[in-house]
Design a protein around this motif. Structure first.
Motif, PDB file in Angstrom:
ATOM      1  N   VAL A   8       0.851  -1.197   0.000  1.00 42.04           N
ATOM      2  CA  VAL A   8       0.000   0.000   0.000  1.00 42.04           C
ATOM      3  C   VAL A   8       0.882   1.241   0.000  1.00 42.04           C
ATOM      4  N   PHE A   9       1.917   1.242   0.829  1.00 50.60           N
ATOM      5  CA  PHE A   9       2.852   2.368   0.877  1.00 50.60           C
ATOM      6  C   PHE A   9       3.450   2.608  -0.507  1.00 50.60           C
ATOM      7  N   ALA A  10       3.900   1.557  -1.159  1.00 49.95           N
ATOM      8  CA  ALA A  10       4.509   1.679  -2.487  1.00 49.95           C
ATOM      9  C   ALA A  10       3.528   2.243  -3.507  1.00 49.95           C
ATOM     10  N   VAL A  14       4.373   7.623  -5.177  1.00 51.26           N
ATOM     11  CA  VAL A  14       4.375   7.671  -6.632  1.00 51.26           C
ATOM     12  C   VAL A  14       5.745   7.972  -7.234  1.00 51.26           C
ATOM     13  N   ASP A  15       6.593   8.694  -6.519  1.00 49.82           N
ATOM     14  CA  ASP A  15       7.924   8.969  -7.068  1.00 49.82           C
ATOM     15  C   ASP A  15       8.947   7.905  -6.670  1.00 49.82           C
ATOM     16  N   THR A  21       5.171  12.210   0.709  1.00 48.22           N
ATOM     17  CA  THR A  21       5.056  13.646   0.906  1.00 48.22           C
ATOM     18  C   THR A  21       3.623  13.983   1.286  1.00 48.22           C
ATOM     19  N   ALA A  22       3.414  15.211   1.704  1.00 50.40           N
ATOM     20  CA  ALA A  22       2.058  15.666   2.001  1.00 50.40           C
ATOM     21  C   ALA A  22       1.187  15.579   0.751  1.00 50.40           C
ATOM     22  N   ASP A  23       1.757  15.880  -0.415  1.00 49.20           N
ATOM     23  CA  ASP A  23       0.991  15.791  -1.662  1.00 49.20           C
ATOM     24  C   ASP A  23       0.578  14.355  -1.962  1.00 49.20           C
ATOM     25  N   GLU A  24       1.471  13.403  -1.719  1.00 52.00           N
ATOM     26  CA  GLU A  24       1.137  12.001  -1.969  1.00 52.00           C
ATOM     27  C   GLU A  24       0.055  11.514  -1.011  1.00 52.00           C
TER      28      GLU A  24
END
Length: 76
Positions: A8-10, A14-15, A21-24
């Motif tokens: 799930v983390f992977a 996305v990068d 990150t907060a965006d992710e």
């Protein structure tokens, strides 16, 4: 650590840099609740980072993410 949480983390990392990150995290939550406006998510994401970013580096590592995912099963 569970392979389920690592996968799930992977998916949310996305990068592929090994940290969220907060965006992710915002994108992950927005995917769970697509009708929520992004402005409403910023406070939620700040609160999540305040609680789960235990080393206070501004990112969530996989070890910091696991307790979050355990408390928010919707992330899985």
């Amino acid at each position: 650590m569970s392979d389920q949480y690592t996968a799930v983390f992977a998916r949310y990392d996305v990068d592929g840099d090994g940290r969220l990150t907060a965006d992710e995290v915002t994108a992950a939550i927005a995917g769970m609740f697509p009708t929520t406006e992004l402005n409403d998510l910023s406070g939620i994401v700040r609160a999540l980072f305040a609680e789960y970013d235990t080393d206070h580096d501004g990112f969530l590592s996989v070890t910091e993410f696991v307790p979050l995912a355990q408390n928010l099963p919707e992330l899985g």
